[in-house]
Motif scaffolding. Structure first.
Motif, mmCIF file in Angstrom:
data_model
loop_
_atom_site.group_PDB
_atom_site.id
_atom_site.type_symbol
_atom_site.label_atom_id
_atom_site.label_comp_id
_atom_site.label_asym_id
_atom_site.label_seq_id
_atom_site.Cartn_x
_atom_site.Cartn_y
_atom_site.Cartn_z
ATOM 1 N N UNK A 126 -0.359 -19.670 -14.285
ATOM 2 C CA UNK A 126 -0.342 -20.434 -12.910
ATOM 3 C C UNK A 126 -0.548 -19.510 -11.726
ATOM 4 N N UNK A 127 -0.613 -20.072 -10.465
ATOM 5 C CA UNK A 127 -0.804 -18.894 -9.401
ATOM 6 C C UNK A 127 0.254 -17.674 -9.441
ATOM 7 N N UNK A 128 1.479 -17.841 -9.943
ATOM 8 C CA UNK A 128 2.532 -16.871 -9.654
ATOM 9 C C UNK A 128 2.032 -15.872 -10.621
ATOM 10 N N UNK A 129 1.272 -16.158 -11.634
ATOM 11 C CA UNK A 129 0.807 -15.098 -12.550
ATOM 12 C C UNK A 129 -0.176 -14.188 -12.162
ATOM 13 N N UNK A 130 -0.804 -14.643 -11.063
ATOM 14 C CA UNK A 130 -1.982 -13.955 -10.531
ATOM 15 C C UNK A 130 -1.606 -13.062 -9.398
ATOM 16 N N UNK A 131 -2.462 -12.247 -9.117
ATOM 17 C CA UNK A 131 -2.397 -11.401 -7.836
ATOM 18 C C UNK A 131 -2.829 -11.883 -6.488
ATOM 19 N N UNK A 132 -2.149 -13.000 -6.267
ATOM 20 C CA UNK A 132 -2.582 -13.807 -5.258
ATOM 21 C C UNK A 132 -1.736 -13.602 -3.953
ATOM 22 N N UNK A 133 -0.582 -13.626 -4.192
ATOM 23 C CA UNK A 133 0.515 -13.213 -3.036
ATOM 24 C C UNK A 133 -0.022 -11.847 -2.213
ATOM 25 N N UNK A 134 -0.567 -10.994 -2.908
ATOM 26 C CA UNK A 134 -0.871 -9.740 -2.268
ATOM 27 C C UNK A 134 -2.040 -10.050 -1.672
ATOM 28 N N UNK A 135 -2.986 -10.806 -2.009
ATOM 29 C CA UNK A 135 -4.267 -11.076 -1.325
ATOM 30 C C UNK A 135 -3.987 -11.706 0.055
ATOM 31 N N UNK A 136 -3.027 -12.615 0.150
ATOM 32 C CA UNK A 136 -2.691 -13.306 0.960
ATOM 33 C C UNK A 136 -2.085 -12.319 2.341
ATOM 34 N N UNK A 137 -1.215 -11.582 1.634
ATOM 35 C CA UNK A 137 -0.711 -10.453 2.583
ATOM 36 C C UNK A 137 -1.960 -9.493 3.528
ATOM 37 N N UNK A 138 -2.825 -9.259 2.335
ATOM 38 C CA UNK A 138 -3.796 -8.564 3.134
ATOM 39 C C UNK A 138 -4.508 -9.236 3.925
ATOM 40 N N UNK A 139 -4.801 -10.458 3.864
ATOM 41 C CA UNK A 139 -5.466 -11.302 4.782
ATOM 42 C C UNK A 139 -4.754 -11.172 6.194
ATOM 43 N N UNK A 179 -2.110 0.025 -11.632
ATOM 44 C CA UNK A 179 -2.887 -0.931 -10.648
ATOM 45 C C UNK A 179 -2.923 -0.328 -9.079
ATOM 46 N N UNK A 180 -3.638 -0.470 -8.365
ATOM 47 C CA UNK A 180 -3.696 0.060 -6.937
ATOM 48 C C UNK A 180 -2.848 -1.011 -6.254
ATOM 49 N N UNK A 181 -2.161 -0.269 -5.526
ATOM 50 C CA UNK A 181 -1.247 -1.013 -4.527
ATOM 51 C C UNK A 181 -1.605 -1.974 -3.841
ATOM 52 N N UNK A 182 -2.971 -1.792 -3.511
ATOM 53 C CA UNK A 182 -3.482 -2.563 -2.425
ATOM 54 C C UNK A 182 -4.436 -3.727 -2.926
ATOM 55 N N UNK A 183 -5.393 -3.227 -4.008
ATOM 56 C CA UNK A 183 -6.414 -4.355 -4.404
ATOM 57 C C UNK A 183 -6.180 -4.664 -5.828
ATOM 58 N N UNK A 184 -5.088 -3.872 -6.464
ATOM 59 C CA UNK A 184 -4.940 -4.357 -7.844
ATOM 60 C C UNK A 184 -5.706 -3.774 -8.950
ATOM 61 N N UNK A 185 -6.802 -3.080 -8.605
ATOM 62 C CA UNK A 185 -7.749 -2.647 -9.586
ATOM 63 C C UNK A 185 -7.113 -1.615 -10.412
ATOM 64 N N UNK A 186 -7.348 -1.204 -11.632
ATOM 65 C CA UNK A 186 -6.901 -0.013 -12.363
ATOM 66 C C UNK A 186 -7.369 1.298 -11.918
ATOM 67 N N UNK A 187 -6.596 2.246 -11.925
ATOM 68 C CA UNK A 187 -6.881 3.320 -11.042
ATOM 69 C C UNK A 187 -5.827 4.653 -11.776
ATOM 70 N N UNK A 188 -6.102 5.773 -11.422
ATOM 71 C CA UNK A 188 -5.389 7.103 -11.753
ATOM 72 C C UNK A 188 -4.848 7.570 -10.439
ATOM 73 N N UNK A 189 -5.142 7.128 -9.385
ATOM 74 C CA UNK A 189 -4.412 7.332 -8.005
ATOM 75 C C UNK A 189 -4.368 6.120 -7.362
#
Length: 200
Positions: free
Chosen positions: A120-133, A58-68
């Motif tokens: 629940x919220x902790x199971x999703x990639x929400x905390x990283x979104x808040x960091x990005x914002x 998973x991309x360290x920024x957005x969470x999308x699957x990636x090979x880089x």
């Protein structure tokens, strides 16, 4: 007395049954089709399965699957950095990218809120979104979760989290019917949904 499948076939059938939407009859049909395949093709298939697990992350920024890392979209300096579109899965990003209308960035949640399934919220990639914002100069967050009860609940939850920060929150709506998945929606409908987004 019923005849049992030989052990290698039985294991392959059991493996196919782990895939979504594959019942016992379809799994058996796939297993016997695999048996008739050329050995080279079977090895390529097996290697592709292994490579997906070993070479993707998973991309360290957005969470999308990636090979880089970071992914191609997050690394693309020509993309607009003031918009983030939030989606449920990486395959939604692929569908939205096919329409070639959106030039912002993405954030992948890896699911939706679902109390019935214990998500629940902790199971999703929400905390990283808040960091990005906090770290990025984002002016608009576009919530592009599916038009299901869980997708709507997730969008509402995220809007409540994000709006106090003074960031514009919009929701794609027009063109997507309730219960439809972004992944299977045609480009024209997706374009209309994006153009008809509304503020939450």
């Amino acid at each position: 007395m019923a005849l049992d499948y030989p052990e290698p076939i039985a294991r392959l059938i059991a493996s196919f049954q782990k895939l979504p939407g594959i019942g016992s009859k379809t799994a058996a049909r796939l297993a016997f089709f695999t048996l008739r395949m050329d050995e080279r093709d079977v090895l390529q298939f097996a290697n592709a399965l292994v490579d997906v697990k070993r070479e993707l992350d998973n991309c360290e920024i957005c969470g999308m699957i990636t090979d880089r890392n970071p992914c191609d979209i997050c690394s693309d300096e020509s993309r607009e950095t003031d918009k983030i579109m939030v989606v449920e899965h990486s395959r939604d990003v692929m569908a939205l990218e096919r329409m070639q209308e959106y030039n912002g960035r993405y954030h992948v949640l890896h699911g939706v809120l679902s109390p019935m399934e214990g998500t629940g919220p902790d199971d999703l990639n929400i905390s990283q979104l808040l960091v990005r914002l906090q770290d990025e100069a984002v002016k608009e967050v576009i919530l592009a979760t599916n038009a299901t009860a869980e997708g709507e609940a997730t969008a509402t939850y995220l809007a409540r989290l994000i709006k106090p920060a003074g960031i514009k929150v919009t929701r794609i709506a027009y063109g997507l019917s309730v219960g439809s998945d972004i992944e299977y929606t045609d480009e024209i409908t997706l374009h209309r949904a994006l153009e008809g987004r509304r503020e939450l």
